[in-house]
Design a protein around this motif. Structure first.
Motif, PDB file in Angstrom:
ATOM      1  N   SER A 583      56.551  85.278  11.352  1.00  0.00           N
ATOM      2  CA  SER A 583      56.449  84.525  10.103  1.00  0.00           C
ATOM      3  C   SER A 583      57.812  84.235   9.477  1.00  0.00           C
ATOM      4  O   SER A 583      57.894  83.545   8.469  1.00  0.00           O
ATOM      5  CB  SER A 583      55.591  85.310   9.099  1.00  0.00           C
ATOM      6  N   ARG A 584      58.869  84.746  10.085  1.00  0.00           N
ATOM      7  CA  ARG A 584      60.211  84.588   9.526  1.00  0.00           C
ATOM      8  C   ARG A 584      61.054  83.571  10.291  1.00  0.00           C
ATOM      9  O   ARG A 584      62.234  83.408  10.020  1.00  0.00           O
ATOM     10  CB  ARG A 584      60.952  85.939   9.502  1.00  0.00           C
ATOM     11  N   TYR A 585      60.454  82.917  11.272  1.00  0.00           N
ATOM     12  CA  TYR A 585      61.179  81.870  11.986  1.00  0.00           C
ATOM     13  C   TYR A 585      60.207  80.806  12.462  1.00  0.00           C
ATOM     14  O   TYR A 585      58.991  81.032  12.533  1.00  0.00           O
ATOM     15  CB  TYR A 585      61.964  82.445  13.178  1.00  0.00           C
ATOM     16  N   THR A 586      60.742  79.647  12.800  1.00  0.00           N
ATOM     17  CA  THR A 586      59.952  78.579  13.409  1.00  0.00           C
ATOM     18  C   THR A 586      60.704  78.060  14.632  1.00  0.00           C
ATOM     19  O   THR A 586      61.926  78.247  14.755  1.00  0.00           O
ATOM     20  CB  THR A 586      59.715  77.404  12.432  1.00  0.00           C
ATOM     21  N   PHE A 587      59.966  77.428  15.526  1.00  0.00           N
ATOM     22  CA  PHE A 587      60.588  76.806  16.694  1.00  0.00           C
ATOM     23  C   PHE A 587      60.273  75.324  16.683  1.00  0.00           C
ATOM     24  O   PHE A 587      59.100  74.932  16.647  1.00  0.00           O
ATOM     25  CB  PHE A 587      60.092  77.434  17.990  1.00  0.00           C
ATOM     26  N   ILE A 601      65.759  80.369  11.844  1.00  0.00           N
ATOM     27  CA  ILE A 601      65.523  81.689  11.246  1.00  0.00           C
ATOM     28  C   ILE A 601      65.667  81.562   9.736  1.00  0.00           C
ATOM     29  O   ILE A 601      66.664  81.037   9.243  1.00  0.00           O
ATOM     30  CB  ILE A 601      66.495  82.738  11.792  1.00  0.00           C
ATOM     31  N   SER A 602      64.691  82.029   9.021  1.00  0.00           N
ATOM     32  CA  SER A 602      64.679  81.889   7.563  1.00  0.00           C
ATOM     33  C   SER A 602      65.788  82.723   6.927  1.00  0.00           C
ATOM     34  O   SER A 602      65.911  83.930   7.197  1.00  0.00           O
ATOM     35  CB  SER A 602      63.327  82.314   7.004  1.00  0.00           C
ATOM     36  N   GLY A 603      66.568  82.060   6.100  1.00  0.00           N
ATOM     37  CA  GLY A 603      67.580  82.794   5.344  1.00  0.00           C
ATOM     38  C   GLY A 603      66.961  83.545   4.188  1.00  0.00           C
ATOM     39  O   GLY A 603      67.236  84.743   3.982  1.00  0.00           O
TER      40      GLY A 603
END
Length: 690
Positions: A583-587, A601-603
């Motif tokens: 839940s803390r990153y997307t591709f 990657i979510s800051g």
């Protein structure tokens, strides 16, 4: 306004059905209804309007004979309450108690037949009779002057503004008598009742002196079936869905739970095996009772000597006597048959199993997942072996009971009929009982793993350890699809019953692509999925390649960090490390012909909360064979970024420039011998999976 809307909707339904050739082709106006004490005219929906102004029972007879063995239904409608008034005294519906406000269907042939009497009722709501959404159906078998009252059951649909249908049809070995898609429990002694050329009469009585109804028509199209796969019988409160993997979902929802919320926990609906099995041979049931959104406190597998003989029926006293008034219950859906039948109950909350006749309990472990059915790995295997002295129950290879009732001599016919039934909880009236069934005595793989491999171009066969249970299920056949409609040529496989081996020749794989494929071995009881991994020696998978080895992120920042990664001919699977969750990153997938995607990657949700130091991450891709490949990268949390004059250390503000995987930066410090080894290693990595 509501009536106009109803007329419009029903007219459209009828028109569309006629245009598409569906069931209502016989629903045109029918002039061949006639009777005494009533008037007959054209109805608003194109059917026959019957008006009874006498306050007594009168009706009409259909001029044509009806084949109720092949199957037929007659449909009627009450447009609104002015057609068929309902009566309540002191919050109690008076229709059944006073033997009024009913519509009666009679099918007779040579003095024998069936009477279906339907009372228009009020549904209860916390004890108040306010909702006009219930009908009580009374089924009686007729033989001259003799009347055999079988049972009553309730439906939960609106009385008015609704098309209602009474249906009779022969399915398998039983005659099913139903109303609004719910059937009475079939009665074995009336299974051969001949109604192939029956006379059909529809009559009515209402406490109001004048009432009417419209007979939409008689049809033998789009009849409701109560048997699925020629094996599983229901009473109608079941939605059936076929899974792509060849399993079947029986979604059982019982209206009684909502009607009697807080006072009754018995579910009327059952799932009954109507085929029957030899008691001298093992019975293997592969199924899953879903534990998601479940109604039941207990679910059970019971064993019957006949398909429907053990099922509860609701029966009233129809005549007043010294002890009972009309309407008093004689029998209902109590939990008594759950506690007295042969079988085992399973408690969904505690995970305990208990024989239905005895009181000892043991733990059982289900393969059902919390997220519901995913694939056949979720199926539980229940083996029932009926012996001379008792019955052995095994659940997922664990023996629950070594010898409990019954024994073989309890089944006089030599056959046993397993069935599912349920006790719900009044706290969950609107939930459901969902059973996923593979089958009974369906083929089953005996090898340790259901995973087989075939190399493209090879002439070697694939050999599968497979049990084809012979108990009532016939020969084995092989298919390409879960629905078992695309057969594998019989010359491409053979089954050795003695060795319990299925040999599949290479020709069967000619249409398979490289990667995971499936075959389905089927007998009359169900199918088994066989997983085949097809490999192509000419295809090599390239591992993923991250653009840089090291990235820098300024402590306390909230901006997202983008990581470029070339996935080549693999498929992105995930990235993890440093405590990173999905839940803390997307591709962001590659576009067009590109193979380069972006990991974001979510800051704010991840990197901003990290302390100074280096974090290691691994990127995973998967190939068409299901094999996994990886690459790694690092993120340094620093005080200053390289373009601000920082160096790659622990955050004292003295960082150097971040390194790509080519020249310069950290990577440039590698010695020549080490560089040579790295190049050789990279070349080797292209030829093998990591």
């Amino acid at each position: 306004m509501k009536r106009k809307l109803l007329l419009t909707i029903l007219s459209v339904v009828l028109l569309v059905s006629c245009l598409t050739g569906l069931a209502l082709s016989a629903y045109a106006a029918e002039p061949d209804w006639s009777g005494d004490g009533v008037t007959v005219a054209a109805g608003e929906l194109g059917g026959t309007l019957v008006t009874n102004a006498t306050g007594e029972e009168h009706g009409v007879t259909y001029a044509q004979e009806v084949d109720f063995v092949k199957g037929a239904k007659v449909s009627v409608a009450f447009m609104d309450e002015s057609y068929f008034p309902l009566h309540v005294e002191n919050n109690e519906p008076t229709a059944f108690l006073n033997d009024t406000d009913y519509l009666k269907f009679t099918a007779l042939q040579n003095g024998k037949g069936v009477e279906v009497k339907v009372y228009a009722m009020y549904a209860n709501n916390d004890g108040r009779a306010i909702a006009k959404a219930k009908m009580l159906v009374e089924v009686t078998y007729l033989d001259g002057e003799k009347r055999d009252y079988a049972e009553s059951f309730e439906t939960y649909v609106n009385v008015h503004s609704q098309i209602h249908s009474m249906q009779i049809r022969k399915e398998g070995d039983f005659l099913y008598v139903s109303f609004d898609d719910l059937t009475a429990v079939p009665v074995a002694k009336y299974a051969s009742l001949d109604l192939s050329a029956a006379t059909l009469t529809v009559s009515s009585k209402n406490a109001a002196s004048s009432h009417k109804y419209e007979i939409i028509g008689v049809s033998d199209k789009d009849l409701t079936s109560f048997i699925y796969h020629d094996e599983w019988g229901t009473l109608g409160a079941t939605k059936v869905t076929e899974n792509a993997d060849g399993t079947t979902v029986y979604d059982i929802k019982d209206g009684r739970m909502g009607q009697y919320n807080g006072s009754e926990a018995r579910v009327r609906e059952n799932l009954v095996n109507v085929k029957g099995f030899d008691v001298t041979k093992p019975i293997v049931i592969e199924a899953q009772y879903e534990i998601v959104n479940t109604m039941a406190v207990w679910w059970a597998i019971a064993l019957g000597e006949t398909p429907y003989g053990n099922l509860d029926r609701m029966v009233y006293y129809l005549e007043q006597d010294g002890e009972h008034a009309r309407g008093d219950l004689k029998k209902s859906y109590g939990s008594n048959n759950m506690n007295s039948d042969y079988g085992v109950m399973f408690q969904t909350v505690s995970g305990m199993a208990q024989p239905q006749i005895e009181q000892n309990t043991v733990a059982y472990v289900t393969r059902a997942g919390a997220g519901g059915y995913k694939d056949r790995s979720n199926l539980d295997t229940i083996v029932i072996e009926i012996g001379e002295e008792g019955t052995k129950w095994t659940y997922n290879n664990t023996v629950l009971f070594e010898s409990i009732q019954p024994k073989r001599s309890d089944f006089k016919s030599g056959k046993v009929y397993p069935y599912f039934h349920f006790i719900g909880t009044p706290a969950n009236p609107n939930k459901e009982n969902k059973v996923v069934v593979k089958g009974v005595n369906a083929p089953k793989i005996t090898d340790a793993e259901n995973s087989y491999s075939y190399l493209v171009g090879s002439s070697d066969p694939v050999v599968v350890g497979l049990e084809n249970y012979e108990n009532a299920n016939g020969a084995l056949a092989l298919y390409y699809d879960g629905a078992c409609t695309q057969a594998v040529d019989a010359s491409q496989y053979e089954y050795d019953a003695a060795e319990k081996k299925l040999t599949v020749k290479s020709g069967a794989f000619a249409s398979f692509s490289a990667g995971q494929n499936t075959l389905f071995a089927k007998n009359d009881g169900g199918s088994e999925q066989i997983n085949i991994l097809v490999r192509d020696a000419g295809e090599a998978t390239v591992p993923p390649e991250v653009e840089k080895e090291t990235y820098y992120y300024k402590k306390g920042d909230t901006a997202d960090l983008e990581i470029k990664v070339d996935i080549h001919n693999g498929t992105f699977q995930k990235v993890n490390g440093g405590g990173l969750s999905s839940s803390r990153y997307t591709f962001v997938a590659p576009e067009g012909d590109s193979t380069v995607g972006t990991i974001v990657i979510s800051g704010e949700k991840f990197l901003s909360g990290k302390d100074y130091g280096e974090l290691k991450f691994t990127v995973y891709t998967v190939d068409i064979y299901g094999e996994t490949y990886t690459d790694v990268f690092y993120v340094n949390i620093v005080d200053k970024l390289p373009d601000e004059g920082g160096k790659p250390d622990d955050g004292d503000g003295d960082q150097g420039n971040g390194g790509g995987k080519g020249c310069g930066g950290v990577a440039a410090a590698i010695s020549l011998p080490a560089a040579a080894l790295a190049i050789a290693g990279a070349a080797f990595a292209l030829r093998r999976k990591k």
